[in-house]
Structure formats: structure tokens, C-alpha cells
Design a protein around this motif. Structure first.
Motif, PDB file in Angstrom:
ATOM      1  N   ILE A  18       0.843  -1.199   0.000  1.00  0.00           N
ATOM      2  CA  ILE A  18       0.000   0.000   0.000  1.00  0.00           C
ATOM      3  C   ILE A  18       0.875   1.246   0.000  1.00  0.00           C
ATOM      4  CG2 ILE A  18      -1.735   1.291   1.298  1.00  0.00           C
ATOM      5  CD1 ILE A  18      -2.785  -1.365   2.345  1.00  0.00           C
ATOM      6  N   ASN A  19       1.896   1.260   0.879  1.00  0.00           N
ATOM      7  CA  ASN A  19       2.903   2.322   0.921  1.00  0.00           C
ATOM      8  C   ASN A  19       2.276   3.715   0.934  1.00  0.00           C
ATOM      9  OD1 ASN A  19       5.498   3.334   1.034  1.00  0.00           O
ATOM     10  ND2 ASN A  19       5.707   3.447  -1.190  1.00  0.00           N
ATOM     11  N   SER A  20       1.394   3.944   1.870  1.00  0.00           N
ATOM     12  CA  SER A  20       0.757   5.258   1.980  1.00  0.00           C
ATOM     13  C   SER A  20       0.381   5.514   3.429  1.00  0.00           C
ATOM     14  CB  SER A  20      -0.491   5.324   1.090  1.00  0.00           C
ATOM     15  OG  SER A  20      -1.490   4.445   1.560  1.00  0.00           O
ATOM     16  N   GLY A  41       3.475  -1.411   4.328  1.00  0.00           N
ATOM     17  CA  GLY A  41       4.161  -0.154   4.088  1.00  0.00           C
ATOM     18  C   GLY A  41       3.413   1.068   4.576  1.00  0.00           C
ATOM     19  N   LEU A  42       2.498   0.894   5.504  1.00  0.00           N
ATOM     20  CA  LEU A  42       1.730   2.014   6.028  1.00  0.00           C
ATOM     21  C   LEU A  42       2.630   2.988   6.771  1.00  0.00           C
ATOM     22  CD1 LEU A  42      -1.472   0.234   7.352  1.00  0.00           C
ATOM     23  CD2 LEU A  42      -1.286   1.687   5.335  1.00  0.00           C
ATOM     24  N   GLN A  43       2.347   4.284   6.611  1.00  0.00           N
ATOM     25  CA  GLN A  43       3.144   5.326   7.239  1.00  0.00           C
ATOM     26  C   GLN A  43       2.239   6.285   8.004  1.00  0.00           C
ATOM     27  OE1 GLN A  43       5.596   7.203   4.211  1.00  0.00           O
ATOM     28  NE2 GLN A  43       5.555   5.332   2.982  1.00  0.00           N
ATOM     29  N   LYS A  58     -10.276  -8.266  15.780  1.00  0.00           N
ATOM     30  CA  LYS A  58      -8.856  -8.468  15.489  1.00  0.00           C
ATOM     31  C   LYS A  58      -8.313  -7.259  14.739  1.00  0.00           C
ATOM     32  CE  LYS A  58      -5.511 -11.331  12.993  1.00  0.00           C
ATOM     33  NZ  LYS A  58      -5.277 -12.557  12.187  1.00  0.00           N
ATOM     34  N   LEU A  59      -7.208  -6.680  15.251  1.00  0.00           N
ATOM     35  CA  LEU A  59      -6.529  -5.575  14.599  1.00  0.00           C
ATOM     36  C   LEU A  59      -5.057  -5.922  14.468  1.00  0.00           C
ATOM     37  CD1 LEU A  59      -6.470  -2.691  13.461  1.00  0.00           C
ATOM     38  CD2 LEU A  59      -6.121  -1.858  15.800  1.00  0.00           C
ATOM     39  N   GLU A  60      -4.577  -6.065  13.231  1.00  0.00           N
ATOM     40  CA  GLU A  60      -3.189  -6.435  12.967  1.00  0.00           C
ATOM     41  C   GLU A  60      -2.549  -5.404  12.047  1.00  0.00           C
ATOM     42  OE1 GLU A  60      -0.168  -7.218  13.343  1.00  0.00           O
ATOM     43  OE2 GLU A  60      -0.532  -9.371  13.645  1.00  0.00           O
ATOM     44  N   LEU A  61      -1.646  -4.585  12.624  1.00  0.00           N
ATOM     45  CA  LEU A  61      -0.955  -3.530  11.873  1.00  0.00           C
ATOM     46  C   LEU A  61       0.560  -3.642  12.041  1.00  0.00           C
ATOM     47  CD1 LEU A  61      -3.233  -0.464  12.797  1.00  0.00           C
ATOM     48  CD2 LEU A  61      -3.322  -1.858  10.729  1.00  0.00           C
ATOM     49  N   SER A  62       1.067  -4.802  12.376  1.00  0.00           N
ATOM     50  CA  SER A  62       2.497  -4.991  12.606  1.00  0.00           C
ATOM     51  C   SER A  62       3.295  -4.856  11.321  1.00  0.00           C
ATOM     52  CB  SER A  62       2.755  -6.369  13.224  1.00  0.00           C
ATOM     53  OG  SER A  62       2.135  -6.502  14.476  1.00  0.00           O
ATOM     54  N   LEU A  63       4.622  -4.653  11.500  1.00  0.00           N
ATOM     55  CA  LEU A  63       5.564  -4.581  10.386  1.00  0.00           C
ATOM     56  C   LEU A  63       5.214  -3.475   9.405  1.00  0.00           C
ATOM     57  CD1 LEU A  63       6.107  -8.398   9.766  1.00  0.00           C
ATOM     58  CD2 LEU A  63       7.800  -6.801  10.619  1.00  0.00           C
ATOM     59  N   ASN A  64       5.006  -2.275   9.947  1.00  0.00           N
ATOM     60  CA  ASN A  64       4.774  -1.092   9.133  1.00  0.00           C
ATOM     61  C   ASN A  64       5.678   0.026   9.622  1.00  0.00           C
ATOM     62  OD1 ASN A  64       2.571  -1.639   7.102  1.00  0.00           O
ATOM     63  ND2 ASN A  64       1.537  -2.366   8.962  1.00  0.00           N
TER      64      ASN A  64
END
Length: 356
Positions: A18-20, A41-43, A58-64
Motif C-alpha cells: 500500500i505504501n501510503s 508499508g503504512l506510514q 482483530k486488529l493487525e498492523l504490525s511490520l509497518n
């Protein structure tokens, strides 16, 4: 894209680039139960509104590359969140109190961030009766964690990662044994001074990391019972002040690190029975004597051996010629025997081997 998905319950975009930056608001289904944007790639700042999605479990936002903090307050409808994954971002701040009072939470993963502050463990986590996995490793926390009390209050816990968290782990070392279902336990660099008695009941343990602590003396004789005969897969006791090992029968062990201790005595013959072992580091100790012939049985599985900076004597067992998948080797032998090692290197069929 999601505006018309009014009944969407699960959204997974794992590894999609996604990178955004996540928008300040997201018009998404109120029925959403699972949101996984792992490694996308979330920023930008972690948007607080995500924690208030009405049905989210469930909320998974790891490795960003997310920054900011976890909201200090969320609405009451969020008490049914069961899985929270925020590891390996650039989040900071202190942990909010609601995180310790949501009984539905089963999995909390916050490792690899910059969280700080003290967490009063004698007052927190007690309401998390369903908690099975907790990861707080690689952060900037402070304060002490009394291990026995925590384990007693969280009997369903199976995974605990605290390595390099900043916490100092203490133990009363009472003879009470809890948490027989533990699978993974890492307490590296937690200023632990003893080998805790509470580990004795952990017959299903697969991973144990107690490296870079202040453990002195002999490891207790019962430590060989941990994980059962075939349960333990990875053991790291390196960088302590350990002087002796128990008799162990970890036949399923694949990864063994004992380096940088004060361990004396001969090569432990029980290592010869570890037919699955592929990584062995015994360097920087006080081992001595001959390397036993049975050691040759391990070469079909070992990929890395480091026994340097010890006082071993004699020659490498002849069966060592068949190196299998071996990639790196170091032996700490006397100077005379070292010549034999260097000669033997010439017969290792182009394997990448360095003999000390």
C-alpha cells in the motif's frame, strides 16, 4: 473501494504494498470484525479511530512504519477486542490502562517499538484472564516485573516475549509450579539473577531464551525436565555466569547457545543424542578434555558449530569427515591439534568451513 461493502466482516491485505498514510477517517463497514494490514508499508500516525470500530475483534498492523501512540481512551463498545498486533513500528508513549482491563484480549503484540514508562504488573493484567500471548520485547520500558506473581495470575498464557524490553525481571523463586502449557518464553537482557523454579512445570516449552542476564552458578538439575524429552526446540543461555549444566535429554533440540559463560568440565555427552541439532555454540567457556567420538553423529544435521576459546584437546573424531550441510565450524583446540584441523579442512569437499 470499501464504501459499498456494508456487510464486510474481514479484510486482509497482508504483504500488499500500500505504501501510503492511513487517512484521518475511513468509511468502512460497521460490521468489520477483522482488519489485517500486516507489512503493507503504512506510514504516518496510528489513527485512533480504528480502535473505535464498533465490531472489531482483530486488529493487525504490525511490520509497518506507523508512528504516534495508542489512544488513552476508547469507547465502551471495544471491550470485545481479542487480538491486537502493533509490533515492529515506530510507536511511542506509555501503555493505556484500558489495555490491561479488557478481559476479551487474548493476544497482545507490541514488540519492536519505542514504548516507555513503568507498568505496575502487580496491578495490571489480572483482568486479562483469557490472555494467551504477550509480546513487549525491544522497547524502552522501565521498572520491575515479579515473574512468579505474573505467571500465577495468567495461567492461560502460552507465549511471553520480554527480551530487551527494558524491564528488570525478578523472582521469589518459591517452589510453586504453574503454566504447564507454556510454549515460548524469552527473557533476554532482563537482569534476571537466578534460573526460576517456576519453569519446572513447563513440560510443553519449545523456546527458552535467558541470554544476556546475570544468572550465576550451576543450572538446577531439574532443568533437564523442561519441555519433556522432545518438546524443547531452541535454548539460549549465552552471556551469563553459568558454571555447570544439568543432565538433559532434549532430543528434539535444534538450536543451542551456551557461549560466553563460565562452564567447566568435558564436552556434554548428551549433546551427541540431539539428532535434530543444526546450530551449536559453546564458545568462550572453560570446557576441556577430548571431543568424544559420538560427536561425529551430529555432522549430518549441524550447519554451524562454534567451540572456540575453550581448552579441548586431542583430534577431531574421524567421522567428522562427512560434514553434511555444515557451513561454519570453529574448534578451540591446543596449537598442536590445530594443525590437524587445518589439514582436515582440505578434505571437506569444498564446504565453507573455518577451523580455528
Amino acid at each position: 473501494m470499501f464504501r459499498n461493502f456494508t456487510n464486510l466482516e474481514e479484510l486482509s491485505l497482508v504483504d500488499v504494498n500500500i505504501n501510503s498514510v492511513l487517512p484521518a477517517s475511513l468509511n468502512i463497514s460497521s460490521s468489520l470484525k477483522s482488519l489485517s494490514l500486516l507489512a503493507t508499508g503504512l506510514q504516518g500516525k496510528l489513527p485512533h479511530y480504528i480502535f473505535n470500530l464498533h465490531s472489531l475483534e482483530k486488529l493487525e498492523l504490525s511490520l509497518n512504519m506507523l508512528t504516534g501512540d495508542i489512544p488513552s481512551f476508547i469507547t465502551d463498545n471495544q471491550t470485545h477486542l481479542t487480538y491486537l498486533g502493533l509490533s515492529d513500528n515506530s510507536l511511542n508513549g506509555t501503555l493505556p490502562s484500558w489495555l490491561f482491563t479488557s478481559p476479551s484480549l487474548e493476544h497482545i503484540s507490541l514488540g519492536g517499538n519505542m514504548f516507555s514508562g513503568n507498568v505496575p504488573f502487580d496491578q495490571t493484567f489480572r483482568k486479562l484472564t483469557n490472555l494467551t500471548a504477550l509480546t513487549l520485547s525491544s522497547n524502552n520500558f522501565s521498572g520491575e516485573w515479579e515473574l512468579d506473581t505474573f505467571l500465577t495470575n495468567n495461567r492461560n498464557l502460552e507465549t511471553l516475549y520480554l527480551s530487551y524490553s527494558g524491564f528488570s525481571v525478578t523472582t521469589k523463586n518459591a517452589n510453586h509450579y504453574v503454566n504447564p502449557g507454556f510454549r515460548q518464553l524469552t527473557l533476554a537482557s532482563c537482569k534476571l539473577k537466578v534460573f526460576p523454579n517456576s519453569f519446572r512445570a513447563m513440560k510443553q516449552l519449545k523456546v527458552l531464551d535467558l541470554s544476556s542476564n546475570e544468572i550465576h552458578g550451576q543450572i538446577p538439575h531439574w532443568a533437564g525436565e523442561i519441555g519433556g524429552d522432545y518438546g524443547l526446540v531452541s535454548l539460549n543461555l549465552s552471556h551469563n555466569f553459568i558454571t555447570g549444566l544439568p543432565q538433559f535429554q532434549w532430543y528434539g533440540l535444534e538450536y543451542l547457545e551456551l557461549q560466553s559463560n563460565l562452564i567447566e568440565g568435558p564436552f556434554p555427552p548428551s549433546i551427541c543424542n540431539m539428532s535434530n541439532l543444526w546450530y551449536l555454540d559453546m564458545s568462550n567457556n572453560r570446557f576441556g578434555g577430548l571431543i568424544p567420538q559420538c560427536f561425529g553423529k551430529l555432522t549430518s544435521s549441524l550447519e554451524m558449530i562454534d567451540m572456540g576459546n575453550n581448552s579441548f584437546q586431542g583430534s577431531i573424531p574421524s567421522s567428522y569427515n562427512d560434514c553434511g550441510p555444515l557451513e561454519c565450524t570453529e574448534f578451540g583446540l591446543e596449537e598442536e591439534e590445530e594443525k590437524t584441523c587445518l589439514h582436515r579442512e582440505m578434505t571437506l569437499d569444498n564446504e565453507s568451513v573455518a577451523l580455528e
